[in-house]
Design an enzyme around this catalytic site. Sequence first.
Site, PDB file in Angstrom:
ATOM      1  N   HIS A   1       0.849  -1.201   0.000  1.00  0.00           N
ATOM      2  CA  HIS A   1       0.000   0.000   0.000  1.00  0.00           C
ATOM      3  C   HIS A   1       0.876   1.239   0.000  1.00  0.00           C
ATOM      4  O   HIS A   1       2.074   1.158   0.290  1.00  0.00           O
ATOM      5  CB  HIS A   1      -0.880   0.013   1.256  1.00  0.00           C
ATOM      6  CG  HIS A   1      -0.063   0.176   2.495  1.00  0.00           C
ATOM      7  ND1 HIS A   1       0.545  -0.894   3.115  1.00  0.00           N
ATOM      8  CD2 HIS A   1       0.306   1.272   3.185  1.00  0.00           C
ATOM      9  CE1 HIS A   1       1.243  -0.451   4.139  1.00  0.00           C
ATOM     10  NE2 HIS A   1       1.120   0.868   4.214  1.00  0.00           N
TER      11      HIS A   1
ATOM     12  N   HIS B   1       5.424   6.397  -0.949  1.00  0.00           N
ATOM     13  CA  HIS B   1       6.202   5.174  -1.195  1.00  0.00           C
ATOM     14  C   HIS B   1       5.413   3.945  -0.796  1.00  0.00           C
ATOM     15  O   HIS B   1       4.518   4.023   0.052  1.00  0.00           O
ATOM     16  CB  HIS B   1       7.516   5.218  -0.406  1.00  0.00           C
ATOM     17  CG  HIS B   1       7.322   5.115   1.070  1.00  0.00           C
ATOM     18  ND1 HIS B   1       6.968   6.187   1.866  1.00  0.00           N
ATOM     19  CD2 HIS B   1       7.399   4.045   1.913  1.00  0.00           C
ATOM     20  CE1 HIS B   1       6.855   5.792   3.120  1.00  0.00           C
ATOM     21  NE2 HIS B   1       7.098   4.496   3.175  1.00  0.00           N
TER      22      HIS B   1
HETATM   23  P1  2AM Z   1       6.334   2.232   5.978  1.00  0.00           P
HETATM   24  O1  2AM Z   1       5.677   1.487   4.860  1.00  0.00           O
HETATM   25  O2  2AM Z   1       7.387   3.159   5.498  1.00  0.00           O
HETATM   26  O3  2AM Z   1       6.754   1.333   7.086  1.00  0.00           O
HETATM   27  C1  2AM Z   1       1.453   1.237   8.609  1.00  0.00           C
HETATM   28  O4  2AM Z   1       2.407   1.094   9.590  1.00  0.00           O
HETATM   29  C2  2AM Z   1       1.887   2.205   7.544  1.00  0.00           C
HETATM   30  O5  2AM Z   1       2.076   3.504   8.100  1.00  0.00           O
HETATM   31  C3  2AM Z   1       3.182   1.837   6.845  1.00  0.00           C
HETATM   32  O6  2AM Z   1       3.046   2.096   5.467  1.00  0.00           O
HETATM   33  C4  2AM Z   1       4.199   2.763   7.431  1.00  0.00           C
HETATM   34  O7  2AM Z   1       5.191   3.188   6.585  1.00  0.00           O
HETATM   35  C5  2AM Z   1       3.361   3.982   7.757  1.00  0.00           C
HETATM   36  N1  2AM Z   1       3.938   4.770   8.831  1.00  0.00           N
HETATM   37  C6  2AM Z   1       4.249   6.077   8.756  1.00  0.00           C
HETATM   38  N2  2AM Z   1       4.740   6.517   9.915  1.00  0.00           N
HETATM   39  C7  2AM Z   1       4.773   5.455  10.749  1.00  0.00           C
HETATM   40  C8  2AM Z   1       5.186   5.282  12.097  1.00  0.00           C
HETATM   41  N3  2AM Z   1       5.647   6.286  12.850  1.00  0.00           N
HETATM   42  N4  2AM Z   1       5.095   4.041  12.619  1.00  0.00           N
HETATM   43  C9  2AM Z   1       4.624   3.008  11.892  1.00  0.00           C
HETATM   44  N5  2AM Z   1       4.187   3.133  10.633  1.00  0.00           N
HETATM   45  C10 2AM Z   1       4.266   4.334  10.056  1.00  0.00           C
END
Ligand code: 2AM
Length: 179
Positions: free
Chosen positions: A50, A132
């Site tokens: 996602h 991303h």
């Molecule tokens: P990531 O894909 O770069 O890990 C669920 O965790 C989603 O929220 C993931 O896509 C994650 O990004 C994003 N996300 C953004 N900030 C986050 C945080 N502080 N902790 C965990 N997930 C985060």
Amino acid sequence: MPSSSRAAKTSSQRLFFALWPDPVVRARLAALLPGLAAQTGQAVAADNLHLTLAFLGNVSPAQRQCMEAWAGRLGPVALTLSLDRLGYWPGPRVAWLGPSRWPEALDALAQAFAEGMRDCGLRPDHRRYTPHLTLLRKARVLPEAPAELPISWQAQGFVLCESRAGEAGVSYRVLRRWE
Ligand code: 2AM
């Protein structure tokens, strides 16, 4: 802890808003994973792929309701993204795929969610928004970009997801869709 705050704590959910790939785009993304994971790191589950719009963190039922109401007031979302850039963040050790250029509407959408979060008593991420899709975790290097790039994605609508930590790792559940 008073029983009321205990109840609020147990019913809190870890939530985020995201663009959720349709089955065709998901299959194209999933096809990249084995070749990338052969170079470094661990592929994320294909079902989890996602693009996050806003990470809410742990929210209370009232905050969730507030954010859902906010989401319902946003106009229709239709974005064309060219996923052409493989990136790597050494801190969290993730390799990701994203667009090198994206429509202003995507920034505006992320901004609208950040505003909604402030309105609903949540603290938005202060970092610049970088769209991303995480492909690999525990990556040590930036893998070589696959020949299949770019992947074109016509994203329609967005979803509210719950992140759950289970024995088999993190899984995401779509709670609601706005088409
Ligand atoms: P990531 O894909 O770069 O890990 C669920 O965790 C989603 O929220 C993931 O896509 C994650 O990004 C994003 N996300 C953004 N900030 C986050 C945080 N502080 N902790 C965990 N997930 C985060």
